[in-house]
Design an enzyme around this catalytic site. Structure first.
Site, PDB file in Angstrom:
ATOM      1  CE  LYS A 111      -9.099  -3.449  -6.798  1.00 16.87           C
ATOM      2  NZ  LYS A 111     -10.327  -3.060  -7.508  1.00 16.87           N
ATOM      3  N   GLY A 113      -3.422   4.982  -8.407  1.00 17.58           N
ATOM      4  CA  GLY A 113      -4.686   5.475  -7.863  1.00 17.58           C
ATOM      5  C   GLY A 113      -4.456   6.666  -6.955  1.00 17.58           C
ATOM      6  CB  SER A 114      -6.661   8.133  -4.451  1.00 14.85           C
ATOM      7  OG  SER A 114      -6.877   7.018  -3.613  1.00 14.85           O
ATOM      8  N   GLY A 129      -3.064   4.678  -1.932  1.00 12.42           N
ATOM      9  CA  GLY A 129      -1.651   4.354  -2.168  1.00 12.42           C
ATOM     10  C   GLY A 129      -0.883   4.248  -0.857  1.00 12.42           C
ATOM     11  CD  GLU A 152       3.637   5.664 -11.674  1.00 15.41           C
ATOM     12  OE1 GLU A 152       3.473   6.892 -11.713  1.00 15.41           O
ATOM     13  OE2 GLU A 152       4.718   5.124 -11.921  1.00 15.41           O
ATOM     14  CB  CYS A 205      -2.677  10.931 -12.818  1.00 18.24           C
ATOM     15  SG  CYS A 205      -1.923  10.133 -14.229  1.00 18.24           S
ATOM     16  CD  GLU A 258      -5.377  13.858  -8.555  1.00 14.53           C
ATOM     17  OE1 GLU A 258      -5.651  13.046  -7.645  1.00 14.53           O
ATOM     18  OE2 GLU A 258      -4.667  13.575  -9.529  1.00 14.53           O
TER      19      GLU A 258
HETATM   20  P1  NAD Z   1      -8.573   4.862  -5.931  1.00 13.66           P
HETATM   21  O1  NAD Z   1      -7.339   5.001  -5.109  1.00 13.66           O
HETATM   22  O2  NAD Z   1      -9.872   5.118  -5.301  1.00 13.66           O
HETATM   23  O3  NAD Z   1      -8.667   3.369  -6.516  1.00 13.66           O
HETATM   24  C1  NAD Z   1      -7.612   2.797  -7.267  1.00 13.66           C
HETATM   25  C2  NAD Z   1      -7.701   1.279  -7.171  1.00 13.66           C
HETATM   26  O4  NAD Z   1      -7.444   0.897  -5.823  1.00 13.66           O
HETATM   27  C3  NAD Z   1      -9.076   0.709  -7.518  1.00 13.66           C
HETATM   28  O5  NAD Z   1      -8.879  -0.496  -8.227  1.00 13.66           O
HETATM   29  C4  NAD Z   1      -9.676   0.445  -6.141  1.00 13.66           C
HETATM   30  O6  NAD Z   1     -10.649  -0.569  -6.124  1.00 13.66           O
HETATM   31  C5  NAD Z   1      -8.450   0.024  -5.358  1.00 13.66           C
HETATM   32  N1  NAD Z   1      -8.561   0.167  -3.901  1.00 13.66           N
HETATM   33  C6  NAD Z   1      -9.432   0.931  -3.183  1.00 13.66           C
HETATM   34  N2  NAD Z   1      -9.186   0.792  -1.852  1.00 13.66           N
HETATM   35  C7  NAD Z   1      -8.132  -0.055  -1.734  1.00 13.66           C
HETATM   36  C8  NAD Z   1      -7.384  -0.556  -0.621  1.00 13.66           C
HETATM   37  N3  NAD Z   1      -7.682  -0.227   0.627  1.00 13.66           N
HETATM   38  N4  NAD Z   1      -6.329  -1.364  -0.879  1.00 13.66           N
HETATM   39  C9  NAD Z   1      -5.987  -1.695  -2.146  1.00 13.66           C
HETATM   40  N5  NAD Z   1      -6.666  -1.267  -3.246  1.00 13.66           N
HETATM   41  C10 NAD Z   1      -7.721  -0.441  -3.038  1.00 13.66           C
HETATM   42  O7  NAD Z   1      -8.316   5.774  -7.206  1.00 13.66           O
HETATM   43  P2  NAD Z   1      -9.323   6.050  -8.414  1.00 13.66           P
HETATM   44  O8  NAD Z   1     -10.386   6.962  -7.917  1.00 13.66           O
HETATM   45  O9  NAD Z   1      -9.689   4.751  -9.054  1.00 13.66           O
HETATM   46  O10 NAD Z   1      -8.360   6.823  -9.447  1.00 13.66           O
HETATM   47  C11 NAD Z   1      -8.117   8.191  -9.396  1.00 13.66           C
HETATM   48  C12 NAD Z   1      -6.764   8.471  -8.795  1.00 13.66           C
HETATM   49  O11 NAD Z   1      -5.746   7.762  -9.501  1.00 13.66           O
HETATM   50  C13 NAD Z   1      -6.369   9.928  -8.901  1.00 13.66           C
HETATM   51  O12 NAD Z   1      -5.808  10.376  -7.702  1.00 13.66           O
HETATM   52  C14 NAD Z   1      -5.302   9.932  -9.995  1.00 13.66           C
HETATM   53  O13 NAD Z   1      -4.401  10.995  -9.941  1.00 13.66           O
HETATM   54  C15 NAD Z   1      -4.658   8.616  -9.789  1.00 13.66           C
HETATM   55  N6  NAD Z   1      -3.965   8.181 -11.008  1.00 13.66           N
HETATM   56  C16 NAD Z   1      -2.603   8.271 -11.059  1.00 13.66           C
HETATM   57  C17 NAD Z   1      -1.910   7.912 -12.210  1.00 13.66           C
HETATM   58  C18 NAD Z   1      -0.408   8.031 -12.293  1.00 13.66           C
HETATM   59  O14 NAD Z   1       0.182   7.515 -13.241  1.00 13.66           O
HETATM   60  N7  NAD Z   1       0.263   8.699 -11.364  1.00 13.66           N
HETATM   61  C19 NAD Z   1      -2.622   7.434 -13.314  1.00 13.66           C
HETATM   62  C20 NAD Z   1      -4.010   7.349 -13.238  1.00 13.66           C
HETATM   63  C21 NAD Z   1      -4.674   7.714 -12.064  1.00 13.66           C
END
Ligand code: NAD
Length: 483
Positions: A177, A230-231, A235, A252, A286, A385
């Site tokens: 996804k 993601g966030s 997470g 991550e 990130c 962050e």
């Molecule tokens: P986000 O958490 O908003 O979204 C990430 C993904 O999760 C998207 O595909 C989103 O549609 C999905 N999502 C949203 N709500 C969900 C739920 N309830 N259940 C399951 N999936 C859901 O993050 P973002 O704004 O897309 O990305 C930015 C964040 O990602 C930052 O915090 C960044 O640090 C982190 N990030 C971490 C790494 C790493 O390797 N540690 C790499 C890249 C980004």
């Protein structure tokens, strides 16, 4: 305008079961370039069912056979390099050079896991050294099953490669996804699946947001493992959903990584690394080194060198040669960063450079590259962050103080140490709580080395052999030594 109203299930594009639509925007022109139909739980059911059907035959293949498909992905991405660089630039706002680096990293990842898949064949059934006589134990590695892969918008082709390549190498089938903000680059993976004749159902790709697809995928009983990038907020929700059925998770998450510049460093060279660590990808990394800890003895020359370099940055069209920094990927993220700048204003932070020092391009979700100095350690800008081109700096009197303040964070994804003495830099690096520490360098991520965080930056490791282990379950066959 491109309509993304079909889901990729069983190697076919089938109409999405969802009704809601979201715009996909070019963050520089601010024009809507596509519309994505947000999938719903019925799509998740179909995709998971396809992945489950495909699992027995896919896991039964040898690692070498699976490796051939991964090589196919690497070759197909290489053939589409120019097209994909432009697409990443258009959908993400990445400048061309950075989009190129991302793509090369993704290609290297598919190649690396092709190699790992072949190696897996040699590891299967290895004898374990035992203390007990007359007993034999052999170790096998089975795929964990169906994997749900959820990726963010900042590095779509890279974050998906880090999950998809090891999952397929291990013998898992997957439902991927992508982020609803950047659905265009990862669409290519479905096209490549058809091109390389990947068996139907091995890779399924669903468009949608967290509510329509992400959460139903994370909680689906047919998904054995969820790998999420993601966030922290999401997470943690993913982990809760997985806990309901004791499913495996890899997370991550966010970061607030430090860069430590010691008094024996060359301030001009250090300034280049500081710049690369925070203003690349408009700070939406990130592992951005967003907290600068500089020794008192060279703080002033370093701030002067940084101010000069920030003034020299060209902001503008990411597709134009010569642009150093593009817009943020979405209006939403620009507003998140602006909210932090408003907090900085209220906290009275001292800006070496901010929006008062430059005129922004007329269109696009830009934020001026910003540098605050003498930021108190209790400031929200120091601790949280921000995910934008905002560097917070403070000076320290000693190596010990630098290490202590670097480690005083909820996060532990990455860190950089800059010192004229490489031995000293390595010693400092060993004392830092972070998954990746760069010594006199920045953001060098290699497929052979692990990626992941200490503390709230996540659980598990991607890349390297650890990235493959994340999709494998260890099994032992134990019995009398055959006569
Ligand atoms: P986000 O958490 O908003 O979204 C990430 C993904 O999760 C998207 O595909 C989103 O549609 C999905 N999502 C949203 N709500 C969900 C739920 N309830 N259940 C399951 N999936 C859901 O993050 P973002 O704004 O897309 O990305 C930015 C964040 O990602 C930052 O915090 C960044 O640090 C982190 N990030 C971490 C790494 C790493 O390797 N540690 C790499 C890249 C980004």
């Amino acid at each position: 305008m491109q309509q993304l109203d079909h889901q990729f299930i069983d190697n076919r594009w089938v109409p999405s079961a969802g009704q809601r639509r979201l715009p996909v925007t070019n963050p520089y022109s601010e024009e809507v370039i596509a519309e994505v139909t947000v999938g719903d739980p019925a799509d998740v059911d179909s995709a998971v069912a396809a992945a489950r059907r495909a699992l027995p035959a896919w896991r039964a293949r040898s690692g070498a056979e699976r490796a051939a498909y991964l090589e196919g992905f690497a070759e197909a991405l290489t053939r589409r390099r120019d097209e994909l660089i432009r697409l990443s630039s258009t959908n993400n706002g990445k400048v061309l050079a950075e989009a190129g680096i991302d793509l090369d990293d993704a290609i290297a990842c598919y190649r690396y896991y092709a190699h790992q898949a072949r190696e897996l064949d040699h590891r299967q059934g290895r004898l374990v050294e035992l203390e007990m006589d007359g007993v034999e134990a052999r170790c096998y590695h089975d795929p964990v099953g169906v994997a749900g892969l959820i990726t963010p918008w900042n590095f779509p082709l890279v974050t998906s490669a880090w999950k998809l390549a090891p999952a397929l190498a291990a013998g898992c089938t997957v439902v991927l996804k992508p982020s609803e903000v950047t659905p265009l680059p990862e669409r290519t993976l479905a096209e490549i699946a058809i091109e390389v004749d990947l068996p139907a159902g091995v890779l399924n790709l669903l468009y949608g947001d967290g509510e329509g697809v992400g959460a139903p995928l994370a909680s689906h009983p047919g998904v054995d493992k969820v790998s999420f990038t993601g966030s922290n907020r999401v997470g943690e929700a993913v982990m809760r959903a997985a806990a309901e059925r004791t499913a495996d998770v890899s997370l991550e998450l966010g970061g607030k990584s430090p860069i430590l510049v010691m008094e024996d460093a060359d301030p001009e060279q250090a300034a280049d690394w500081v710049m690369a660590g925070i203003y690349s990808n408009a700070g939406q990394i990130c592992s951005a080194t967003s907290r600068l800890l500089v020794h008192d003895a060279i703080a002033e020359p370093l701030y002067a060198a940084l101010a000069e370099r920030i003034d020299d940055l060209t902001l503008g069209d990411p597709l134009a040669e010569g642009t150093d920094m593009g817009p943020l990927t979405s209006a939403r993220q620009r507003d998140v960063v602006r909210a932090y700048l408003a907090i900085a204003e209220r906290e009275g932070l001292s800006a070496v450079r901010d929006s008062r020092h430059r005129r922004l391009p007329d269109s696009g979700f830009f934020v001026a590259p910003t540098l605050y100095r003498d930021v108190p350690t209790q400031s929200r800008l120091w601790r949280e962050e921000i995910f934008g081109p905002v560097l917070c700096a403070r000076s320290v009197a000693s190596e010990e103080e630098a290490i202590r303040q670097a480690n005083d964070s909820d996060f532990g994804l990455a860190a950089t140490v800059v010192s004229g003495d490489a031995e000293r830099a390595r010693r400092i690096g060993r004392a830092l709580q972070a998954g990746s520490v760069w010594i006199n360098g920045e953001q060098l991520v290699l497929p052979e080395t692990g990626w992941g965080g200490f503390k709230r930056s996540g659980i598990g490791r991607e890349l390297g052999p650890w990235g493959l282990s994340a999709y494998l379950a260890v099994k032992h066959l134990v019995g009398p030594v055959p006569s």
